[in-house]
Design a protein around this motif. Structure first.
Motif, short mmCIF file in Angstrom:
data_model
loop_
_atom_site.label_atom_id
_atom_site.label_comp_id
_atom_site.label_asym_id
_atom_site.label_seq_id
_atom_site.Cartn_x
_atom_site.Cartn_y
_atom_site.Cartn_z
N ARG A 66 0.84 -1.19 0.00
CA ARG A 66 0.00 0.00 0.00
C ARG A 66 0.88 1.24 0.00
NH1 ARG A 66 -2.99 -2.59 5.18
NH2 ARG A 66 -0.80 -2.54 5.75
N ALA A 67 0.28 2.39 0.10
CA ALA A 67 1.04 3.63 0.16
C ALA A 67 2.02 3.57 1.32
CB ALA A 67 0.09 4.82 0.34
N GLU A 100 4.61 1.59 1.57
CA GLU A 100 5.14 0.25 1.79
C GLU A 100 5.94 -0.23 0.59
OE1 GLU A 100 1.54 -1.33 4.73
OE2 GLU A 100 1.55 -1.93 2.63
N THR A 145 8.69 -4.48 -5.35
CA THR A 145 7.57 -3.62 -5.72
C THR A 145 7.51 -2.42 -4.79
OG1 THR A 145 6.12 -5.02 -4.36
CG2 THR A 145 6.12 -5.43 -6.73
N GLY A 199 5.06 0.75 -3.16
CA GLY A 199 3.73 1.31 -2.93
C GLY A 199 3.71 2.78 -3.31
N GLU A 200 2.52 3.33 -3.36
CA GLU A 200 2.36 4.73 -3.72
C GLU A 200 3.15 5.64 -2.77
OE1 GLU A 200 -1.28 8.03 -3.97
OE2 GLU A 200 -1.71 5.89 -3.68
N GLY A 201 3.82 6.61 -3.35
CA GLY A 201 4.53 7.61 -2.56
C GLY A 201 5.93 7.23 -2.14
N ARG A 220 9.55 6.92 -2.97
CA ARG A 220 10.44 7.42 -4.03
C ARG A 220 11.92 7.36 -3.67
NH1 ARG A 220 5.96 10.81 -3.79
NH2 ARG A 220 4.66 10.79 -5.69
N HIS A 254 1.81 1.34 8.31
CA HIS A 254 0.89 2.11 7.48
C HIS A 254 -0.49 1.46 7.30
CE1 HIS A 254 4.08 4.90 6.60
NE2 HIS A 254 4.85 3.91 6.22
N ARG A 300 8.13 1.21 4.33
CA ARG A 300 9.39 1.75 3.81
C ARG A 300 10.38 1.96 4.94
NH1 ARG A 300 13.62 3.15 3.80
NH2 ARG A 300 14.70 4.84 2.70
#
Length: 372
Positions: free
Chosen positions: A33-34, A36, A76, A78-80, A82, A126, A156
């Motif tokens: 998810r975002a 992660e 992989t 997750g969103e956000g 970077r 998260h 993350r």
């Protein structure tokens, strides 16, 4: 994905290879998810903290996919997310600090309040637990990692990127054993060159403390364990003297005259903590690293503190700042000053995880790695 799941605890002293409390099974692979990342696990490492969940001395919500010390590659995002990339070589860390709580803002991410909450509930930083049985039943995450698997979704904040050339069989041990044992000496006790250190308990954490004391330039590094089979390994890690608990008083007296400046308790025993307080000099520090049973109580003469200036210091994850400390310790390893590879006893397939519990509980291995 495959993961080793604990459905019910098994009392200490049981033959784990016969009881087989950890079930290696196929689960649906979750997507991050975002905030992660999904990590392909290459090697995981068996620690006493895993064993303490299996035998029930560390109460965790079950079922739970165990394992908290590992290395892998980011697969992989997750969103956000970077600041890490697919393919990055990462060490997994079992305290995913939130960055905003009282402990994190004070520069002590190992004591993150939010991480303690979600690690206790079996969730992730998260969001709630992602793992499910093939029947759709929830499986809890172990310390935000659940590394006895070939894949893991983690926050993350649970990964630290390391150089590609660090062997996985070395890197796998940095996220718990090295971080905790090194940090106990270098961060919690802040041992200085010329001081004396005694380490009680020569598992991977205790041996990492021995390495840290040698790295810090301690004048004496006394390693104590009833298992004499670990004594030569302690010498190889930098100890200047080794012995059993019965030898401790004599060895410390010979090295220091009165007591060591720092004693690291890496056994998980209230009795040993009390003994350590007697073995440090005036103004000395005892660092408690081991995890006693929750019911254990400590009784010591109170006058040792105000009367002799002794300090009793708790150390969780070595008071580490993982993003700072792991790269630093990797550099020490690269320079030949931190022989982490000595902790690696052997490597087995994940299917032999229950046999690994037996080997660890009987002191036959220091760090057994499992290949995903």
């Amino acid at each position: 994905m495959r993961a080793a799941v604990l459905y019910s605890t098994v009392p200490s002293g049981t033959s784990y290879s016969e009881a087989r409390p950890l079930v290696v099974e196929t689960l649906d692979r979750p997507a991050p998810r975002a905030g992660e990342v999904g990590v392909a696990i290459t090697y995981s490492s068996l620690c006493h903290s895993d064993l303490s969940v299996v035998d029930g001395s560390r109460v965790r919500p079950l079922p739970m996919a165990l394992g908290h010390e590992a290395v892998g590659r980011v697969e992989t995002l997750g969103e956000g997310v970077r600041d890490v990339q697919v393919g990055d070589h990462v060490v997994l860390v079992f305290v995913p600090s939130c960055g905003t709580c009282r402990a994190c803002t004070a520069g002590r991410p190992a004591l993150c309040h939010r991480a303690a909450e979600v690690n206790g509930s079996g969730d992730l930083l998260h969001g709630e637990a992602l793992l499910r049985t093939r029947r759709g039943e929830r499986i809890n995450h172990h310390l935000g990692v659940s590394a006895f698997a070939d894949y893991a979704v983690v926050a993350r904040e649970s990964v630290v990127v390391i150089d590609d050339d660090v062997p996985d069989t070395v890197a796998a041990m940095f996220g718990c054993a090295v971080l905790t044992g090194m940090g106990a000496v270098l961060n919690t006790a802040a041992v200085k060159a010329g001081q004396s250190v005694a380490v009680f308990g020569l598992g991977a954490v205790g041996l990492s403390s021995v390495m840290a004391a040698a790295l810090a330039g301690a004048s004496s590094v006394i390693a104590i364990d009833p298992n004499t089979g670990k004594h030569q390994l302690a010498l190889d890690c930098g100890a200047t003297a080794v012995g059993t608990p019965e030898d401790a008083e004599r060895l410390i007296a010979e090295a220091t005259g009165d007591g060591v400046d720092c004693a690291v308790e890496a056994v998980g025993s209230a009795r040993v903590i009390a003994s350590c307080l007697e073995r440090v000099t005036r103004g000395g520090a005892v660092v408690s690293v081991g995890l006693p049973h929750p019911s254990a109580e400590l009784t010591v003469p109170a006058l040792q503190f105000a009367g002799a200036g002794k300090r009793l210091l708790g150390s969780y994850m070595g008071d580490a700042v993982p993003e700072r400390d792991i790269p630093l310790y990797v550099q020490h390893w690269r320079e030949g000053r931190l022989p982490v590879e000595l902790l690696h006893t052997d490597t087995r397939p994940l299917e032999e995880i229950n046999e690994g519990l037996d080997a660890l509980s009987t002191g036959k291995v220091v760090r057994r790695l499992f290949q995903a």
